[in-house]
Write a protein that holds these residues in place. Structure first.
Motif, PDB file in Angstrom:
ATOM      1  N   GLY A   7      38.077  35.566  47.170  1.00 26.19           N
ATOM      2  CA  GLY A   7      38.791  35.900  45.954  1.00 26.19           C
ATOM      3  C   GLY A   7      38.404  34.460  45.342  1.00 26.19           C
ATOM      4  N   THR A   8      38.119  34.819  43.875  1.00 24.38           N
ATOM      5  CA  THR A   8      38.184  33.494  42.852  1.00 24.38           C
ATOM      6  C   THR A   8      38.528  33.822  41.632  1.00 24.38           C
ATOM      7  N   CYS A   9      38.836  32.923  40.723  1.00 21.19           N
ATOM      8  CA  CYS A   9      39.360  33.001  39.476  1.00 21.19           C
ATOM      9  C   CYS A   9      38.450  32.079  38.417  1.00 21.19           C
ATOM     10  N   LEU A  49      39.809  32.165  49.715  1.00 15.22           N
ATOM     11  CA  LEU A  49      39.971  31.918  48.344  1.00 15.22           C
ATOM     12  C   LEU A  49      38.975  30.659  48.020  1.00 15.22           C
ATOM     13  N   ILE A 103      42.697  39.465  51.172  1.00 17.35           N
ATOM     14  CA  ILE A 103      41.468  38.906  50.798  1.00 17.35           C
ATOM     15  C   ILE A 103      41.530  37.685  52.013  1.00 17.35           C
ATOM     16  N   GLU A 132      47.240  38.221  47.183  1.00 22.39           N
ATOM     17  CA  GLU A 132      46.518  39.011  48.171  1.00 22.39           C
ATOM     18  C   GLU A 132      45.981  38.190  49.272  1.00 22.39           C
ATOM     19  N   LYS A 143      35.877  38.976  44.848  1.00 24.70           N
ATOM     20  CA  LYS A 143      36.669  39.411  43.875  1.00 24.70           C
ATOM     21  C   LYS A 143      37.424  38.651  42.942  1.00 24.70           C
ATOM     22  N   ASN A 144      37.407  38.975  41.776  1.00 22.48           N
ATOM     23  CA  ASN A 144      37.762  37.975  40.617  1.00 22.48           C
ATOM     24  C   ASN A 144      39.216  38.392  40.105  1.00 22.48           C
ATOM     25  N   MET A 145      40.139  37.647  40.018  1.00 20.97           N
ATOM     26  CA  MET A 145      41.652  37.893  39.623  1.00 20.97           C
ATOM     27  C   MET A 145      42.258  36.752  39.196  1.00 20.97           C
ATOM     28  N   LEU A 166      45.758  36.129  43.292  1.00 23.48           N
ATOM     29  CA  LEU A 166      44.873  35.889  44.427  1.00 23.48           C
ATOM     30  C   LEU A 166      45.580  35.399  45.709  1.00 23.48           C
TER      31      LEU A 166
END
Length: 249
Positions: free
Chosen positions: A34-36, A91, A88, A82, A72-74, A79
């Motif tokens: 996961g990333t932002c 991170l 996920i 999840e 996955k971007n959120m 994040l």
């Protein structure tokens, strides 16, 4: 002889299980990260693609683990949830380990250390290099990042939290804030613009930022494997070359 074949098959099966034991501890063989994408140069959107230092490093980690990668971007809050649920695995978002976060997630060893915190003020404003000088000032930070955590421990400071570096700079430009505190690496892309004409930067004394990946507490074996890979990537110069590529030092 049949018993020897059986023993041989059993040993082979055990070796295969051992080799693939990582998959026993994951919902799938794919590494879900996961990333932002709002924290350049660590992770950001460029021409519809998520890129950055953390993303490059994540690809190297997945490659050396021998696992396909899914990014996955959120939003940051989602994040963390999840990750805690194990949906996920890891991170990668310019994260700094904190004691509070460590209660909810596991952190890898740090892959980049010594990124100083900077204070950004308008050209006509005072130069700020310490916490006492921020007293009475309206301070803007990026929510969830080190400046936020660090400054939040000083109860008398007036802090406003925004999502992106660009938003914080706009707040400063529009006189809605007096000082923006941010890690030097995250400001790097803006320093190439006409930034210096409008703002001045100073290092906040005795505060530096460290970065690590966060791994779900559901996958301790994965954490151990990622730490080994990060050690390899540090020793063979891969991390150093990525630091140079993304101008982090």
């Amino acid at each position: 002889s049949s018993s020897l074949i059986f023993i041989g098959a059993a040993i082979l099966a055990y070796q295969l299980l051992k080799k693939n034991s990582l998959n026993d501890h994951l919902p799938s063989s794919t590494l879900i990260v996961g990333t932002c994408d709002d924290y350049p140069p660590y992770t950001f959107n460029k021409d519809g693609q998520i890129v950055g230092f953390d993303i490059d490093l994540t690809r190297e980690v997945a490659l050396r683990l021998g696992m396909p990668l899914q990014i996955k971007n959120m939003s940051f809050d989602i994040l963390l949830l999840e990750l805690q649920k194990g949906r996920i695995h890891m991170l990668a978002a310019g994260l700094t380990p904190t004691k509070d976060r460590a209660l909810r997630v596991d952190f890898t060893t740090s892959y980049f250390q010594g990124d100083p915190l900077l204070t950004i003020t308008r050209v006509d404003g005072p130069a700020i290099t310490s916490i006492p000088e921020m007293s009475g000032q309206k301070i803007v930070v990026n929510e969830g990042y080190t400046a936020d955590f660090y400054l939040s421990s000083f109860k008398d400071l007036r802090i406003e939290r925004v999502e992106t570096v660009a938003q914080a700079i706009l707040e400063l430009d529009n006189h809605k804030a007096d000082v923006f505190v941010v890690a030097q690496g995250a400001l790097q892309p803006f320093l190439k613009t006409k930034f210096h004409e409008d703002f001045k930067t100073n290092i906040l004394n005795d505060v530096t930022e460290n970065y690590a990946f966060a791994v779900s507490k559901k996958y301790p074996e994965l954490l151990a494997k990622i730490n080994l890979v990060l050690e390899e990537l540090a020793e063979d110069g891969t991390i150093a070359s990525l630091i140079k590529k993304w101008e982090l030092s």
